[in-house]
Design a protein around this motif. Structure first.
Motif, short mmCIF file in Angstrom:
data_model
loop_
_atom_site.label_atom_id
_atom_site.label_comp_id
_atom_site.label_asym_id
_atom_site.label_seq_id
_atom_site.Cartn_x
_atom_site.Cartn_y
_atom_site.Cartn_z
N TYR A 1 0.87 -1.18 0.00
CA TYR A 1 0.00 0.00 0.00
C TYR A 1 0.91 1.23 0.00
CZ TYR A 1 -3.52 3.40 1.38
OH TYR A 1 -4.36 4.50 1.44
N LEU A 2 0.82 2.01 -1.08
CA LEU A 2 1.71 3.16 -1.26
C LEU A 2 0.92 4.46 -1.21
CD1 LEU A 2 4.46 4.44 -2.03
CD2 LEU A 2 3.86 4.04 -4.43
N ILE A 3 1.38 5.33 -0.34
CA ILE A 3 0.80 6.67 -0.26
C ILE A 3 1.79 7.63 -0.92
CG2 ILE A 3 -0.03 8.49 1.26
CD1 ILE A 3 -0.64 6.33 3.34
N GLY A 4 1.40 8.22 -2.01
CA GLY A 4 2.30 9.13 -2.71
C GLY A 4 2.04 9.13 -4.19
N ARG A 5 2.86 9.92 -4.92
CA ARG A 5 2.70 10.06 -6.36
C ARG A 5 3.95 9.66 -7.14
NH1 ARG A 5 -0.93 15.48 -7.50
NH2 ARG A 5 -2.70 14.89 -6.16
N GLY A 6 4.87 9.04 -6.43
CA GLY A 6 6.05 8.57 -7.14
C GLY A 6 7.15 9.61 -7.28
N TRP A 7 7.20 10.55 -6.35
CA TRP A 7 8.24 11.57 -6.40
C TRP A 7 9.45 11.09 -5.59
CZ3 TRP A 7 7.31 14.87 -10.03
CH2 TRP A 7 5.98 15.21 -10.36
N TRP A 8 10.36 10.43 -6.32
CA TRP A 8 11.51 9.80 -5.67
C TRP A 8 12.83 10.38 -6.18
CZ3 TRP A 8 8.65 5.00 -7.70
CH2 TRP A 8 7.54 4.71 -6.87
N GLN A 9 12.77 11.62 -6.65
CA GLN A 9 13.96 12.19 -7.25
C GLN A 9 15.09 12.38 -6.26
OE1 GLN A 9 10.99 13.51 -7.09
NE2 GLN A 9 10.98 15.75 -6.69
N LYS A 10 14.78 12.40 -4.95
CA LYS A 10 15.84 12.59 -3.95
C LYS A 10 16.78 11.39 -3.87
CE LYS A 10 13.13 15.62 -0.95
NZ LYS A 10 12.54 15.82 0.41
#
Length: 789
Positions: free
Chosen positions: A291-300
Motif C-alpha cells: 500500500y503506497l501513499i504518494g505520487r512517485g516523487w523519488w527524485q531525492k
C-alpha cells in the motif's frame, strides 16, 4: 501388590480399547492413497487404510494424539494436523513414522514443542509449528535426539513467543526455507538463525518490532542476511525512519534478493529505502501486496547507486490516487539497468513512451492484470517504434485489449521478441495475415474468445497456446511447432497430425472429444506426450480395447489414466476407461452372431438326426393321435363299435406262424374270433399310424406275438407303445402277450421300456414246443379273448 498391578493392567487395557472404539472411520481415500479427512468434526485421529501415504485431518476438533493412534501407518509420507485443538501429543506418537516427510502442526494449542516427538523422524523434510502457544524455543534443540536430520523447510513462531535461543537449529545441516513469526519477541540470542551453510530463503514476520525494538530486529537480520539467502520481510510499516534503518544489516550482509510483502510505505519511505541500500549488491527486489501513499516523487534518491539491480517484481500494489501517479522518470537511474520488470495487478493503464525509452536493456516485461487498452498500448510501445530492442518476452495478458491486428503491428519491430502472451483479452477474431517478428517462438492467445484460427499464426512458432476459446477445427501447417495447447475448446477429434511434423506435446483436455485411435496418434510423427482427459469419451469396444492395450505403447498420458472417463454408453458413464467392461457379444457382434447361428444350426442338425434315429417325430405324432383318441369310449365296454376281438401285433418275420397257425385256429373255433391283421385289414392309402390306432381302438384285445423279431421291429414298437398308453390311461387289461420263443428280459433293448414294464407287470402265454401242451395254450388264449357279456 499383585492385585494392584492386575487392576492397573486391566484399567490400561480397558482405557486403550475405549480410545480405539472412540476413533472414527474415514473413507475419503483415493487411488493414490491420499486420505482427505479434513473438516469432518472429528475429535480423535480417524482410522484409515494402513498403507496410506498422505493423511489430512486438518480443521477438526482433535485435542490429543495418543501413543497408538498412528502406529499402523508406517508408510505415511504427509501428515497434516493444522487448525485443530491439539494440546497433548504422546511422546511416542510419531515413532513409527520413519518415512514421514511433511508434518504440519500449525495453529493448534501446543504450549511446548518437545524434541522427543521428532526423534525417529529421519526422513522429515518439512515441519510447520506456526501459530501455537509456546513462548520459548531453542532451550533444547528441536532435533536434539536426531543427528543430521533431512529437514529442508521449517516454519515456526506465533504471537506468544518471547524468547529464541541459540540451540534452536542445532544439528540441522542445511535449510532451504525458514519462516519465523514473532511480533511480540522480547529476546533473541545472536546466532540462533545462523547456520554453517546459509539458508536459501528466510521469511520474517516481525510486525511492530521494526518500530518498537529495532535493535532486536537488527540482530535477527544480521544472522540471516547473506548473498545466497533470499530475504522476505512481511507485515510491516515502512513509513518512518526507524524500521528502514534496520535494513542496513541487509546491505552489510550483501543480500542480493530482497522481498517486501504485505507492507505499507510512502514516497519518502521508498526514497529512504533506496538510500539505505545504496551501494548494495542487490540484484532482485520483490514488492507484493504493498500500500503506497504518494505520487512517485523519488527524485531525492537519484544519487544512489544500485547498478546491480536488474530484476523488479511488483505484484498487487495499491496506489492511493494512482491516476495522479508520475511516469517514474525520477527513477531513470534505476530503469536503465533493469533487464526484468514485472508489474502485475497494479492498476497500470499506461507507461509513457518517454519512460520506455530508458528501458533499453529490458529483456522481460510483464504487465499482466492491469488496465491497458488498445490506445494506451500504442503509447506504451511507442506506436510500433519501441526502443526496447532487447525485449524477448512480453506479457500483456488479463488486460482490456481488443485488436489482435493492432498488437501484431505494435510488436512487429521487436526483432528479438521470442515469447508473447496476449491471453485473457477480448480479440474475438484473428486477422488473415500478420507480420510477426521472425524471432517469435512462443505465442499465447488463450481465453481471447476466438472462434477461428487463420494463417495469422506465424510459422516460426515452437509453442502455441489456444486454450479456452471457441475453436472447433485447426488445419494450419506449423512445421516447427513442438508444443500445442488446445484445452477448453470444442474439438470433437484430434487435429490432423500430419500438419505438425515436429509436435512432441499436445494438450487437448476439456473439449468434446469422443475418441481417438492408433492412426490418429501415428499421424503425429514426433508426438511423445498427450493430455486429452476430461472429454466426452464414447466407450466403444474399439476405443476401450485400444486405450487399455495400445495407447501406453504409443504415447505418454501426462494427465494419467484416471482423467479418461466414459461419458457414454449410460451403463459406463463416470467410469474410467480402464475399468470399463463391455460384453463380448457387443464388441464382436458379427462373430458372436455367426457363432450363435452356427451353434444353433449344428444343434438343430444334431437334434434332427437324434430325433430321426430315435423316431421322436413318430412318437410325437403317435402321442398327438393318442390324445385325439383319448376321448373315445374305453375298449373294455360292450360297445357295438368294437369290430374285432383282437388286434394282432407281430413281426413280419413271424407272419408264417400267425397266418398259418394262430389265425386259422382262432377264426375257425366255435365261436369264431374276429382278428385284425395289418396285412389284410388295414385300409390302403391311409397313414399307417392312423390304421394302427383305429385298429387297436376297434379291438377288444391287443395280442402281441413276442419274439426276437418283434423286439427288432419298429412298427411293433409303435403298436406296443400305443397299446401301453391305453392300458395306463384307462386302467384296463386289453394287452395279451404271447411269447413265441424264449426272450430273456435282460436282452430286451432299453428303448423297449414299455415292453419291459408290461412283462414285469403282466402274465404272458408261452407257445409250447411240446405239441401235447398246445391244446392247453389254445384253451387259455380263447378264454382271455372271450368277450364279457
Amino acid at each position: 501388590m499383585k492385585a494392584s498391578l492386575s487392576i492397573f493392567i486391566c484399567f490400561s487395557l480397558s482405557w486403550t480399547r475405549t480410545q480405539t472404539s472412540e476413533r472414527p472411520n474415514c473413507y475419503g481415500c483415493d487411488e493414490d492413497l491420499f486420505c482427505d479427512c479434513s473438516a469432518k468434526n472429528f475429535h480423535h485421529i480417524p482410522i484409515v487404510p494402513t498403507d496410506v501415504l498422505s493423511l489430512d485431518v486438518s480443521y477438526n476438533e482433535i485435542e490429543s494424539i495418543y501413543q497408538k493412534d498412528l502406529t499402523a501407518y508406517t508408510e505415511l509420507r504427509t501428515l497434516k494436523l493444522q487448525k485443530n485443538k491439539l494440546s497433548m501429543i504422546h511422546q511416542e506418537a510419531f515413532d513409527s513414522l520413519h518415512k514421514l516427510e511433511e508434518l504440519d502442526l500449525s495453529f493448534n494449542e501446543l504450549e511446548n514443542i518437545y524434541s522427543v516427538w521428532f526423534s525417529h523422524l529421519r526422513s522429515l523434510k518439512h515441519l510447520n509449528i506456526l501459530g501455537n502457544q509456546y513462548t520459548t524455543l531453542g532451550s533444547v534443540a528441536l532435533f536434539q535426539f536426531l543427528k543430521n536430520p533431512a529437514l529442508k523447510k521449517l516454519q515456526f513462531g506465533n504471537t506468544f513467543i518471547k524468547d529464541v535461543k541459540q540451540n534452536m537449529l542445532l544439528n540441522i545441516v542445511q535449510l532451504d526455507e525458514l519462516t519465523f513469526v514473532g511480533a511480540n519477541l522480547r529476546s533473541y540470542e545472536t546466532g540462533s538463525f545462523q547456520m554453517a551453510q546459509p539458508i536459501r530463503a528466510v521469511t520474517l514476520s516481525l510486525q511492530g518490532l521494526f518500530q518498537e525494538n529495532p535493535a532486536l530486529v537488527s540482530k535477527i537480520l544480521r544472522d540471516v542476511s547473506h548473498p545466497e539467502t533470499s530475504l522476505i520481510i512481511r507485515d510491516i510499516s515502512l513509513m518512518t525512519t526507524k524500521p528502514i534503518q534496520t535494513l542496513q544489516e541487509v546491505r552489510q550482509g550483501c543480500t542480493r534478493r530482497l522481498s517486501f510483502q504485505n507492507c505499507s510505505t510512502t514516497d519518502e519511505g521508498v526514497t529512504l529505502i533506496l538510500k539505505v541500500l545504496d551501494g548494495s549488491p542487490l540484484s532482485y527486489i520483490d514488492l507484493e501486496d504493498i500500500y503506497l501513499i504518494g505520487r512517485g516523487w523519488w527524485q531525492k534518491a537519484q544519487q544512489t547507486h544500485l547498478e546491480n539491480l536488474h530484476t523488479i517484481f511488483i505484484h498487487n500494489v495499491e496506489i492511493q490516487g494512482f491516476i495522479g501517479f508520475s511516469s517514474m522518470l525520477q527513477l531513470v537511474f534505476l530503469l536503465k539497468h533493469l533487464t526484468k520488470i514485472s508489474v502485475i495487478n497494479c492498476t497500470v493503464f499506461v507507461i509513457p513512451c518517454i519512460t520506455t525509452y530508458f528501458l533499453r536493456n529490458v529483456e522481460y516485461l510483464d504487465l499482466s492484470q492491469n488496465l491497458l487498452s488498445d490506445i494506451t498500448m500504442q503509447e506504451t510501445l511507442c506506436n510500433g517504434q519501441c526502443y526496447m530492442h532487447n525485449l524477448n518476452t512480453l506479457n500483456v495478458s488479463h488486460n482490456s485489449l481488443k485488436s489482435l491486428q493492432l498488437m501484431v503491428h505494435l510488436v512487429s519491430g521487436l526483432q528479438k521478441l521470442t515469447a508473447l502472451d496476449v491471453s485473457h483479452n477480448d480479440f474475438l477474431k484473428m486477422p488473415q495475415d500478420c507480420n510477426w517478428p521472425v524471432s517469435l517462438r512462443f505465442l499465447n492467445v488463450s481465453a481471447t474468445k476466438l472462434h477461428k484460427v487463420t494463417s495469422c499464426i506465424p510459422l516460426s512458432l515452437t509453442a502455441l497456446d489456444l486454450s479456452q476459446n471457441y475453436l472447433t477445427a485447426f488445419h494450419l501447417h506449423l512445421p516447427k511447432l513442438v508444443e500445442l495447447w488446445l484445452t477448453g475448446n470444442r474439438f470433437i477429434s484430434l487435429p490432423e497430425g500430419g500438419q505438425f511434423p515436429s509436435l512432441q506435446m499436445l494438450f487437448i483436455q476439456r473439449n468434446t472429444l469422443n475418441m481417438f485411435n492408433k492412426s490418429d496418434l501415428m499421424a503425429f510423427q514426433s508426438l511423445q506426450f498427450l493430455e486429452a482427459g476430461q472429454n466426452n469419451f464414447v466407450c466403444s469396444c474399439e476405443f476401450v480395447e485400444f486405450f487399455k492395450g495400445h495407447v501406453d505403447h504409443l504415447i505418454t498420458l501426462r494427465d494419467g489414466h484416471h482423467s479418461y472417463v466414459c461419458d457414454s454408453p449410460p451403463s459406463l458413464r463416470d467410469l474410467t476407461i480402464d475399468k470399463a467392461q463391455l460384453s463380448v457379444f457387443k464388441c464382436h457382434m458379427i462373430l458372436s452372431v455367426s457363432v450363435v447361428c452356427s451353434v444353433t444350426v449344428v444343434f438343430l442338425i444334431v437334434a434332427v438326426i437324434v430325433c430321426y434315429k430315435l423316431h421322436v417325430f413318430w412318437y410325437l405324432q403317435m402321442t398327438v393321435a393318442w390324445l385325439k383318441a383319448k376321448g373315445k369310449p374305453a375298449v373294455y365296454s360292450a360297445d357295438a363299435t368294437l369290430l374285432y376281438d383282437a388286434f394282432v401285433s407281430y413281426s413280419q418275420h413271424d407272419a408264417e406262424w400267425v397266418e398259418e397257425i394262430l389265425v386259422p385256429e382262432l377264426e375257425s373255433s366255435e365261436p369264431p374270433f374276429a382278428l385284425c391283421l395289418h396285412k389284410r385289414d388295414f385300409l390302403p392309402g391311409r397313414w399307417i399310424v392312423d390304421n394302427i390306432i383305429e385298429s387297436i381302438e376297434s379291438s377288444y384285445r391287443t395280442l402281441f406275438v413276442l419274439s426276437e423279431n418283434f423286439v427288432t421291429s419298429e412298427w411293433c414298437r409303435y403298436e406296443l407303445n400305443f397299446s401301453h398308453f391305453r392300458i395306463m390311461d384307462e386302467n384296463n387289461d386289453s394287452a395279451i402277450l404271447i411269447l413265441l420263443e424264449p426272450i430273456a428280459k435282460e436282452t430286451i433293448p432299453k428303448r423297449f421300456c414299455k415292453l419291459r414294464k408290461i412283462m414285469n407287470s403282466r402274465t404272458y402265454l408261452e407257445w409250447p414246443q411240446d405239441e401235447g401242451r398246445r391244446e392247453e395254450f389254445w384253451h387259455n388264449l380263447r378264454a382271455v379273448l372271450k368277450r364279457e357279456d
